[in-house]
Design a protein around this motif. Sequence first.
Motif, short mmCIF file in Angstrom:
data_model
loop_
_atom_site.label_atom_id
_atom_site.label_comp_id
_atom_site.label_asym_id
_atom_site.label_seq_id
_atom_site.Cartn_x
_atom_site.Cartn_y
_atom_site.Cartn_z
N UNK A 1 13.36 -1.97 -6.35
CA UNK A 1 12.06 -1.40 -6.72
C UNK A 1 12.04 0.10 -6.45
N UNK A 2 11.13 0.77 -7.12
CA UNK A 2 11.04 2.22 -7.00
C UNK A 2 9.72 2.62 -6.37
N UNK A 3 9.78 3.56 -5.45
CA UNK A 3 8.56 4.15 -4.88
C UNK A 3 8.56 5.65 -5.19
N UNK A 4 7.52 6.10 -5.84
CA UNK A 4 7.36 7.53 -6.10
C UNK A 4 6.30 8.06 -5.14
N UNK A 5 6.73 8.94 -4.26
CA UNK A 5 5.79 9.53 -3.29
C UNK A 5 5.26 10.82 -3.92
N UNK B 1 1.52 7.74 8.87
CA UNK B 1 2.39 6.87 8.07
C UNK B 1 3.67 7.60 7.65
N UNK B 2 3.67 8.93 7.76
CA UNK B 2 4.86 9.71 7.40
C UNK B 2 6.00 9.41 8.38
N UNK B 3 7.24 9.47 7.94
CA UNK B 3 7.67 9.82 6.59
C UNK B 3 7.63 8.61 5.65
N UNK B 4 6.86 8.73 4.58
CA UNK B 4 6.69 7.62 3.65
C UNK B 4 7.98 7.36 2.88
N UNK B 5 8.64 8.44 2.46
CA UNK B 5 9.87 8.26 1.66
C UNK B 5 10.95 7.55 2.46
N UNK B 6 11.12 7.98 3.70
CA UNK B 6 12.17 7.37 4.53
C UNK B 6 11.84 5.91 4.85
N UNK B 7 10.54 5.63 5.01
CA UNK B 7 10.16 4.24 5.30
C UNK B 7 10.51 3.34 4.11
N UNK B 8 10.10 3.75 2.92
CA UNK B 8 10.40 2.90 1.76
C UNK B 8 11.91 2.80 1.51
N UNK C 1 14.29 2.44 -3.94
CA UNK C 1 14.72 3.75 -4.44
C UNK C 1 13.50 4.65 -4.36
N UNK C 2 13.64 5.83 -3.83
CA UNK C 2 12.48 6.69 -3.60
C UNK C 2 12.63 8.04 -4.30
#
Lengths: 273, 313
Positions: free
Chosen positions: A230-234, A191-198, A204-205
Amino acid sequence: MKTAAELNMIARDIRIDALRGIHAAGSGHPGGSFSVTDILTALYFGVMNVDPADPCMEGRDRLVLSKGHAAPALYATLAHRGFFDPEEMLSLRHMGSFLQGHPDMHKCPGVEISTGSLGQGFSAAVGMAIADKLDKKDRRTFVVTGDGELQEGIIWEAALQAAKYGLDNLIAVVDWNNLQIDGVVDTVKKVAPVDAKFAAFGWEVFNVDGHDMQALLDTFEKALKVSGKPVCIVAKTVKGKGVSFMENQAGWHGKAPNDEQLAQALKELGGEM
Amino acid sequence: MADVKKTATREAYGKFLVEYGAEREDLIVMSADLSGSNKTDGFEKAYPERFIECGISEQDMMAEAAGIALSGHVVAASSFAMFAAGRAYEIVRNSIAHTKANVKVCATHGGITVGEDGATHQTFEDIALMRVLPDMKVIVPADAVSTKILMKQEFDTDGPAYFRLGRSGVPEIYIEGSDAASQLKVGKAYEIMEGNDVAIIANGIMVAAAMEAAMELRERGVKARVIDMHTVKPIDEDAIIRAAEECGHIVTAEEHSVIGGLGSAVAEVTAQKCPCRITMVGQHDCFGESGKPAELLKKYGMTAEDIVKAALQ
């Protein structure tokens, strides 16, 4: 406001009671419970507006544990936050207990929606945040998801929707421990990169060490200030964090410790039998 | 009944939403890229801020619907029956039924009368899937008037429900404001025609076919009781027991598989409470195909003529 050091002590007690519960139940999910414990501790003791005396308080912040199998961590967190007696953890998964194998909103105070079937909690949280926007309610919805859980398609359907509605009242935390039942997430289905996907999905990551309490508190503070999306915190975590023989072992995803293992684990965590 | 005015139940649903939306500000309507087909576009025009478009994501729509409903709203979530009940099934089960969320799943294009779109879009399983879910009500209205009446009652009641609506026009059976219409109640069967020789228990588009069949039977000296079993769950056991005891032979008629739908629900009651011969009219364990609705109903055995044959068996 409690310090990060104080929250670390609370997280230690939460891990101890979560594991005592899993041991008493003879089944459960210690690995994912321990990877998410510091995240839940930061949220319930340092970020969220909740009232244990009034679990349905108007205007409260809401949390959805989309990775519902980490229920022991959520229950122990709620217990230490004052929603119920931590000794109730020993009834976990027992017949008649309000502490079901996966969170049940109709049985356990503080559980906003029943979860367990992966991906759905994430999507339901998007619905909750949409409702709050419509109702002009100034509060937050937090949703905690696993990294393996990101393999569920519904997550990405909902991620698109959250961005479309500009849900800056929604904060998702990905408990990125890189392990799932069949092995390493990168191998099972990367699933990586999770930050780049979101980020590509319009969120906002932030990246953070999911076991660094001060960093978690600082990141949530930044997340609360984001506007318009929305915010995603990885959160990079360790599955089974805190118990040497459980750390980074996929085998401890869904297995209870025996008496000996419990004693060893409690010793490492600093608790007693 | 060719000269009778026909309206699709999905049309009535669309009108109901616009009217009910004026009455209840907490009504939210959700679409998965089918607002024109589901007839939710009227609501979208009237109350754009309360219309949530999910795009082609039926699973996400159902879980979001649960989240919105659990925040204090009544939610109507629509798609084709194939996708609302089929594709999103497990989400409807775990996030809507198990949570008892106030979501009304309003599925259009049920059954074979979807017609030309063919097998992938013709659902014969949705009633079976929905009625095994605890706490889920299942309603299959026969015409436009009863759609609006039953919807009003159900939307006024908290909790999950599944409405099965059709694509094609169906004859008007109930007249607005009539005594018959006033007797329509969710969970209570309505006896449209009296008779004790055979009982035809039908719902959805098959109610009109059952009435046509009963008139044909009457000409042959057979008095058939026609019952509109619009609510498959909770089913009206008393009406079924009376039909079994007084008529001795029940014909069930549904635009759905005879496995798991209305016929099965009726048989579950008779088998346990008053054993009775049952003949089932419906889709007999096969997929459909493209064609005009009338052609398909004929080929797959769901016409008034098929009901007559079943009644005379």
